[in-house]
Design an enzyme around this catalytic site. Structure first.
Site, PDB file in Angstrom:
ATOM      1  N   GLN A 165      -4.933  -5.154   6.858  1.00 25.05           N
ATOM      2  CA  GLN A 165      -5.862  -6.083   6.224  1.00 25.05           C
ATOM      3  C   GLN A 165      -5.900  -7.453   6.903  1.00 25.05           C
ATOM      4  OE1 GLN A 165      -7.960  -5.069   4.010  1.00 25.05           O
ATOM      5  NE2 GLN A 165      -7.035  -3.052   3.775  1.00 25.05           N
ATOM      6  N   ASP A 176       2.695  -4.165   8.251  1.00 25.62           N
ATOM      7  CA  ASP A 176       1.453  -3.436   7.972  1.00 25.62           C
ATOM      8  C   ASP A 176       0.321  -4.449   8.090  1.00 25.62           C
ATOM      9  OD1 ASP A 176      -0.777  -2.245   6.870  1.00 25.62           O
ATOM     10  OD2 ASP A 176       0.140  -1.803   4.935  1.00 25.62           O
ATOM     11  N   CYS A 206      -4.866   2.587  -3.610  1.00 22.69           N
ATOM     12  CA  CYS A 206      -3.644   3.107  -2.972  1.00 22.69           C
ATOM     13  C   CYS A 206      -2.490   2.127  -3.151  1.00 22.69           C
ATOM     14  CB  CYS A 206      -3.872   3.409  -1.492  1.00 22.69           C
ATOM     15  SG  CYS A 206      -5.097   4.680  -1.183  1.00 22.69           S
ATOM     16  N   HIS A 217       0.866  -1.174   0.000  1.00 20.83           N
ATOM     17  CA  HIS A 217       0.000   0.000   0.000  1.00 20.83           C
ATOM     18  C   HIS A 217       0.906   1.227   0.000  1.00 20.83           C
ATOM     19  CE1 HIS A 217      -2.814   2.977   1.713  1.00 20.83           C
ATOM     20  NE2 HIS A 217      -3.796   2.152   1.429  1.00 20.83           N
ATOM     21  N   LYS A 223     -10.846  -0.261  10.181  1.00 19.82           N
ATOM     22  CA  LYS A 223     -10.933  -1.479   9.381  1.00 19.82           C
ATOM     23  C   LYS A 223     -11.286  -2.702  10.234  1.00 19.82           C
ATOM     24  CE  LYS A 223      -7.533   0.150   5.977  1.00 19.82           C
ATOM     25  NZ  LYS A 223      -8.290   0.202   4.710  1.00 19.82           N
TER      26      LYS A 223
END
Length: 404
Positions: free
Chosen positions: A200, A197, A361, A120, A223
């Site tokens: 997700q 990261d 993104c 991302h 999220k």
């Protein structure tokens, strides 16, 4: 899993007629208990935290710090002090990049930072900025046709003067679940810091940062069924103590003179100014919501929905699925035969189906795949099998309409 209907009833927005929300990877919807917690705090307990000498300030501070502990326990941090609140995961990653860059002697000219080709923008741009500022080199790990990272040369890369490796737990486009424990182990063996990261992944599966072995772990509340405006950075306490502050102002100081200042302890050192107090409390309640369901239950449900969507869309010849066959929480595809991706998204929107169109993104990743944009349907604990099937049927209908 508990009856999916019971779970869906906890989300007020899902009562909207004909709504099929398939954009959870961009931002999840919020259960009533999260919305109520924020509303109640503003109505009954609101005050600034850590500063006041009155009962409202004490109550607000207690609830804020309770949320820190909940989130720390949720990802198995060794201490609540390892949890830093930011405004989103992007800021969390920027915090690490700026702080490491300001840490005297940490980076030397020519040092390397390793990323992947499935990042991302939020896990690329801060490092590109830092590389310009400190004259560093960026290296990228590529992926194969199965959307798996090519790790055959990772040891060689880490043998070079490398200071940090940063990578997604799950790609927000490909849905690939990367072997982050292996990556973190290899990094540690080479005395290289690791940043994950986790935007997700954190709402889709159980997380244990101690088992993963990472140095930093970043994600966003919005999220994972919590409010927007709250990011989380987990960092090893020993590292956080050594790193200089990212922002300056109130709360992040222990002492200030006209000539200098002394930073506060961790985590306050990295939380300058008045934070999003109500939203942090709401994020803690979102963790309660997920814990009540059980993260293993969440994982099984989301995997089942994702696999079914992959199977259904793979049968449609007018589109190409580009996500991993075992993608986590999403299916990503691009239209064939001249149908524009944005036209498809607009068509489905007219029928109440919300999916994401664009490069998500992740423009370099799309360039790597040889496409400009894609369409992404993404799922959450409230997504039903029936919604996935209706989505596939409406895709087929839209294809016939848009081909005319």
């Amino acid at each position: 899993m508990r009856d999916n209907k019971i779970i869906r009833e906890q989300f007020p927005i899902l009562k909207t007629e004909n709504l099929i929300y398939l954009d959870t990877a961009a931002s999840s919807q919020k259960p009533k208990k999260v919305l109520d917690a924020i509303d109640t705090f503003y109505k009954t307990t609101y005050s600034n935290i850590h500063r006041g000498a009155h009962f409202l300030g004490d109550q607000a501070t207690e609830r804020y710090e309770q949320a820190r502990k909940k989130i720390g326990d949720f990802i198995h941090a060794s201490s609540p002090r390892e949890i830093i609140f930011t405004k989103n995961a992007t800021e969390s990653i920027n915090l690490v990049a700026h702080s490491l860059g300001d840490w005297e002697g940490f980076f030397q000219e020519g040092d390397r930072i390793i990323l992947t080709r499935m990042e991302h923008h939020a896990n690329m741009v801060p490092w590109l900025q830092l590389a310009k500022r400190k004259k560093l080199k960026i290296e990228y790990i590529d992926f194969d046709d199965e959307k798996e990272l090519l790790l055959s040369n990772i040891e060689k890369l880490l043998d070079l003067p490398t200071k940090l490796i940063a990578f997604p737990h799950v790609s927000n486009v490909l849905g690939t679940k990367n072997s982050i424990r292996d990556l973190c182990t290899i990094a540690r063996e080479h005395c290289v810091l690791s940043l994950v990261d986790a935007c997700q992944s954190v709402a889709h599966m159980p997380i244990d940062v101690q088992e993963i072995g990472c140095d930093f772990f970043a994600f966003s509340s919005h999220k994972m069924y919590g409010p927007s405006g709250v990011g989380v950075l987990y960092g090893r306490l020993s590292l956080l103590k050594k790193m200089p502050p990212f922002l300056g102002g109130g709360e992040m100081i222990r002492e200030v003179t006209y000539e200098n200042f002394t930073p506060n302890q961790v985590p306050e050192k990295f939380e300058a100014g008045t934070p999003p107090i109500a939203e942090v409390i709401g994020a803690g309640v979102a963790v309660d919501f997920l814990q009540e369901i059980g993260m293993r239950t969440v994982e099984i449900h989301d995997q089942k929905i994702s696999k079914r969507a992959y199977s259904l869309l793979s049968e449609i010849s007018e589109l190409t699925v580009i996500s991993h066959k075992n993608a986590c929480g999403l299916v990503t595809f691009t239209m064939n035969n001249g149908i524009q991706n944005y036209d498809m998204a607009d068509y489905l929107s007219d029928y109440g189906i919300c999916i994401r169109g664009g490069h998500h993104c992740a423009e370099p990743l799309h360039n790597r795949l040889g496409i400009k944009t894609s369409l992404r349907a993404s799922f959450g604990i409230y997504t039903t099998k029936e919604e996935g099937e209706k989505f596939a049927e409406m895709l087929k209908q839209a294809i016939q309409e848009l081909k005319r």
